[in-house]
Scaffold this motif. Structure first.
Motif, PDB file in Angstrom:
ATOM      1  N   MET A 166      46.859  35.405  46.456  1.00  0.00           N
ATOM      2  CA  MET A 166      47.472  34.088  46.584  1.00  0.00           C
ATOM      3  C   MET A 166      48.973  34.200  46.360  1.00  0.00           C
ATOM      4  SD  MET A 166      46.482  30.605  44.690  1.00  0.00           S
ATOM      5  CE  MET A 166      47.770  30.645  43.488  1.00  0.00           C
ATOM      6  N   SER A 171      41.332  31.942  41.865  1.00  0.00           N
ATOM      7  CA  SER A 171      42.665  32.265  41.337  1.00  0.00           C
ATOM      8  C   SER A 171      42.644  32.831  39.930  1.00  0.00           C
ATOM      9  CB  SER A 171      43.547  31.004  41.362  1.00  0.00           C
ATOM     10  OG  SER A 171      43.599  30.490  42.657  1.00  0.00           O
ATOM     11  N   THR A 172      41.674  33.697  39.684  1.00  0.00           N
ATOM     12  CA  THR A 172      41.671  34.371  38.388  1.00  0.00           C
ATOM     13  C   THR A 172      42.160  35.800  38.539  1.00  0.00           C
ATOM     14  OG1 THR A 172      39.331  34.748  38.772  1.00  0.00           O
ATOM     15  CG2 THR A 172      39.893  33.016  37.214  1.00  0.00           C
ATOM     16  N   GLY A 173      42.790  36.066  39.675  1.00  0.00           N
ATOM     17  CA  GLY A 173      43.350  37.395  39.884  1.00  0.00           C
ATOM     18  C   GLY A 173      42.326  38.423  40.356  1.00  0.00           C
ATOM     19  N   LYS A 174      41.230  37.985  40.996  1.00  0.00           N
ATOM     20  CA  LYS A 174      40.196  38.916  41.476  1.00  0.00           C
ATOM     21  C   LYS A 174      40.752  39.882  42.526  1.00  0.00           C
ATOM     22  CE  LYS A 174      37.337  35.757  42.985  1.00  0.00           C
ATOM     23  NZ  LYS A 174      38.067  34.504  42.590  1.00  0.00           N
ATOM     24  N   SER A 175      41.376  39.302  43.554  1.00  0.00           N
ATOM     25  CA  SER A 175      41.893  40.148  44.641  1.00  0.00           C
ATOM     26  C   SER A 175      42.953  41.110  44.114  1.00  0.00           C
ATOM     27  CB  SER A 175      42.467  39.273  45.761  1.00  0.00           C
ATOM     28  OG  SER A 175      41.482  38.379  46.225  1.00  0.00           O
ATOM     29  N   THR A 176      43.778  40.584  43.201  1.00  0.00           N
ATOM     30  CA  THR A 176      44.804  41.433  42.604  1.00  0.00           C
ATOM     31  C   THR A 176      44.160  42.626  41.896  1.00  0.00           C
ATOM     32  OG1 THR A 176      46.122  39.440  42.234  1.00  0.00           O
ATOM     33  CG2 THR A 176      46.773  41.435  41.034  1.00  0.00           C
ATOM     34  N   GLU A 196      52.205  33.251  44.977  1.00  0.00           N
ATOM     35  CA  GLU A 196      52.614  32.534  43.765  1.00  0.00           C
ATOM     36  C   GLU A 196      53.422  31.288  44.092  1.00  0.00           C
ATOM     37  OE1 GLU A 196      52.269  33.433  40.540  1.00  0.00           O
ATOM     38  OE2 GLU A 196      51.806  35.557  40.511  1.00  0.00           O
ATOM     39  N   ARG A 202      40.408  38.858  31.554  1.00  0.00           N
ATOM     40  CA  ARG A 202      41.821  38.921  31.974  1.00  0.00           C
ATOM     41  C   ARG A 202      42.713  38.197  30.963  1.00  0.00           C
ATOM     42  NH1 ARG A 202      41.743  40.032  37.496  1.00  0.00           N
ATOM     43  NH2 ARG A 202      44.001  40.306  37.262  1.00  0.00           N
ATOM     44  N   ASP A 203      43.961  38.624  30.984  1.00  0.00           N
ATOM     45  CA  ASP A 203      44.965  38.037  30.086  1.00  0.00           C
ATOM     46  C   ASP A 203      44.517  38.102  28.630  1.00  0.00           C
ATOM     47  OD1 ASP A 203      46.387  37.599  32.318  1.00  0.00           O
ATOM     48  OD2 ASP A 203      46.465  35.409  32.183  1.00  0.00           O
TER      49      ASP A 203
END
Ligand code: GDP
Ligand code: MG
Length: 684
Positions: free
Chosen positions: A86, A68-73, A88, A192-193
């Motif tokens: 995922m 859930s570190t935004g890989k797929s995104t 939200e 990220r972020d």
């Protein structure tokens, strides 16, 4: 959800287009499911993605990072892929496994490695290790995805993941690193972020230092102690703004990042050739599956061996595809060859099939392990040559047959008419035949084979010689027949005359005629025989046969002239000439005082003396008795069926007596007639 496992699912990103092709290129596939099973659809899926024939012109990228570190995104934004993100609202845990998509409008296979960081969840570190091995063995670029706040937490879980990656990489590429090829991988850190308070350069420095520390802390094998991190990895760093707090900026920077994956002209283009693992696209599926199987069974992953295995498998496959077409093609000529035809241009056909199959094989197989590729190529050639060999041999045999019959035809053609030299005709036909055979045999001989046609030529030559010999014998016989016929004609009249005259040297004349005519005949034979290339033995035999036949022809002529009516006619004429005509050949008119009895007696005796003269061939000149040579081998010497001395006898004793008595009767009749004529003249 279960239905998606191991299967494909159409795009979910709303870009699904109207055409089938683009919908299949946006398909995704779960390569490894959460049961750790490898899909059976990867080969076909790579085909549906249109990458199967890409050779080395494709790239593979994988992503690593905590849950859930935004890989797929990130992947979906960067590559236009359709990986699950995922939800939200439900914060639902995505399934573990490895998914694959094709990048939109780019020849890239993207792997989304889910649930890599087992440490964070305190569970499956086994999968983490396996997926690291799997990804490193094939990917050129590994995206390492992490939150900004994870940077510097050296002891943090995310760094454990990197330690695993490094260890695994050493195992895979440690030994190969020296030549610099195939083992190099780019680690692209995506922070990220990124809020922006800490500049990227600082984050980069921190991360680099951490990576070096991890590297140093690895327990390396003895022979790899001195290896640096930079021997195996290039490092690159980038940061992305907060997706929710700075949405526009996030999207813009993702698009900027995408350029590094697309634009080959940029210095920071990520897919440098040095990172490519050199697995041909059509072998990726088999290769990955094998890697996974090795990983699963905890076997040592020896990449060179894997590449060889891959090469063996793929080269076999490619070879049998090439062979299938080849076999079909070669079948087409089997029937005509078996039916005995000479197939025009068969050599070119075979060369064509063979080089077609080879170039098909080379096109696809030459990208694989060179040793294996060459070995299988030699195998393929061997199989093809052994398939073609029967065609070659069949063609030779058919060629042999057709050349031989052409030779016979040519020979008969050349021997038509009267004016020809037998030797020339044979030589011309032989040369033509052999040239034709050799030309045909050369045409059908393939390069790089051990095929030979010399033996066939030798046997053809033998048969040509046999045919020529037979033909020469026939021709010689024909010639001897002709000479014999002429001989008969030539002796006919002289012998008639001699036998009619019946002079004491009658036989000398007959034998002289025979001798002269025979000598002429022999000269004729010898003159002609020169062009026949007859052997001396053959000439001796032919001359002997000619002599015997000439002798028998003479005997036949004598028999004809001494047959009952003929000989009686001769005797009668002889008698008449002496009894009814005087010395001046004037007819006698008997008068009563003429000595009819005396004249009769003289004429009769003179005539009867002729019978023993006719009865045996006895020349006055004894040398003429041996007109025939008498070598022991001569067939005119006595044999079972031919006894020369007996052929000298014309009449037997009995026959002579018979002829004598029959002649007497004839003579008596003349006597009575003569007597009567005197009586009647008195009476007048
Ligand atoms: P993955 O498990 O690493 O593949 O993460 P996902 O892509 O499924 O995203 C997990 C959650 O993080 C989702 O709810 C996303 O909306 C959210 N997310 C994605 N990208 C970012 C980002 O850049 N920043 C933040 N804060 N959240 C993000
Ligand atoms: Mg994900």
């Amino acid at each position: 959800l279960g239905a998606q496992l191991n299967g494909t699912k159409p795009t979910m990103n709303g870009h699904a287009s109207d055409s089938n092709e683009s919908s299949s290129t946006s398909e995704r596939l779960q390569v490894i499911n959460d049961e750790k099973n490898f899909t059976t659809h990867l080969t076909s899926q790579i085909g549906r993605w249109g990458l199967r024939d890409a050779g080395f012109n494709y790239n593979i990228v994988a992503v690593f990072g905590s849950q859930s570190t935004g890989k797929s995104t990130l992947l979906n934004r960067l590559f236009g892929t359709t990986f699950d993100v995922m939800d939200e609202t439900r914060r639902q845990q995505t399934t573990k496994g490895i998914w694959m998509c094709r990048g939109k409008d780019m020849d890239v296979m993207v792997m989304d490695v889910e649930g890599t960081d087992g440490r964070e969840r305190g569970e499956d570190q086994d999968f983490e290790r396996k997926s690291a091995l799997f990804s490193l063995a094939s990917s050129e670029v590994l995206l390492i995805n992490l939150w900004e706040h994870q940077v510097g937490l050296y002891q943090g879980a995310n760094m454990g993941l990197l330690k695993t990656v490094f260890e695994v990489n050493l195992g895979l590429f440690g030994k190969k690193a020296q030549d610099g090829s195939q083992g190099r991988t780019l680690l692209l850190f995506v922070i990220r972020d990124h809020i922006g308070v800490t500049p990227l350069a600082n984050l980069q420095a921190t991360l680099t230092a951490d990576l070096e520390k991890i590297w140093d802390s690895l327990s390396k094998p003895q022979d790899l102690q001195d290896r640096q991190l930079s021997d195996y990895f290039d490092l690159a760093f980038t940061a992305l703004p907060h997706k929710i707090l700075a949405t526009d900026k996030f999207e813009a920077e993702v698009q900027e990042l995408r350029k590094r994956f697309v634009d080959k002209t940029r210095d920071d283009f990520v897919f440098k050739p040095v990172y490519h693992k050199r697995i041909p696209a059509d072998g990726v599926a088999f290769y990955m599956e094998n890697i996974w199987e090795q990983v699963q069974t905890n076997k040592d992953l020896d990449l060179p061996t894997q590449q060889e295995l891959l090469a063996q498998f793929r080269c076999d496959e490619i070879s049998s595809v090439a062979l299938a077409d080849f076999t079909e093609q070669s079948k087409s000529q089997r029937r005509p060859i078996e039916a005995g035809h000479v197939v025009e241009g068969l050599g070119d056909l075979m060369r064509d099939w063979r080089s077609q199959a080879l170039s098909r094989y080379d096109r696809d197989a030459s990208r694989y392990h060179q040793g294996v590729y060459q070995r299988k190529r030699a195998d393929l050639l061997g199989v093809m040559d052994s398939t073609l060999s029967p065609l070659f041999l069949g063609q030779l045999k058919n060629l042999h047959r057709s050349c031989l019959s052409a030779f016979k035809r040519e020979l008969l053609e050349g021997l038509r008419g009267d004016e020809y030299s037998f030797a020339d005709v044979v030589e011309k036909a032989r040369t033509k035949c052999e040239t034709r055979f050799a030309d045909g045999a050369k045409e059908v001989s393939l390069e790089d084979t051990d095929w030979t046609w010399q033996d066939e030529l030798v046997s053809l030559r033998e048969e040509i010689s046999n045919v020529a010999d037979q033909c020469r014998k026939d021709e010689t016989k024909k010639m001897v027949n002709l000479i014999e016929r002429n001989f008969r004609k030539q002796i006919s009249e002289p012998v008639d005359i001699s036998l009619n005259k019946a002079t004491p040297d009658m036989w000398d004349k007959v034998l002289s005629t025979f001798k002269e005519t025979l000598e002429k005949a022999e000269l004729t034979y010898l003159a002609k025989a020169k062009s026949f290339n007859c052997t001396d033995d053959e000439n001796v035999a032919s001359l002997a046969a000619l002599r015997k036949r000439a002798w028998l022809a003479l005997r036949a002529k004598i028999d004809e002239q001494t047959a009952d009516t003929a000989i009686l006619g001769k005797l009668r004429t002889h008698f008449e000439e002496r009894f009814r005509y005087d010395e001046n050949a004037v007819p006698r008119v008997w008068r009563p005082d003429d000595d009819i009895d005396g004249a009769f007696k003289t004429a009769k005796e003179q005539t009867m003396n002729l019978i023993p003269r006719y009865a045996k061939i006895t020349p006055v000149d004894p040398s003429l008795e041996f007109v025939l040579p008498s070598e022991p081998s001569d067939p005119l010497n006595s044999t079972d069926e031919f006894d020369f001395p007996s052929t000298l006898v014309i009449f037997t004793e009995t026959k002579s007596l018979d002829l004598t008595s029959r002649f007497r009767k004839d003579a008596d009749a003349y006597y009575v007639e003569a007597k009567r004529s005197t009586v009647s003249s008195i009476a007048q």
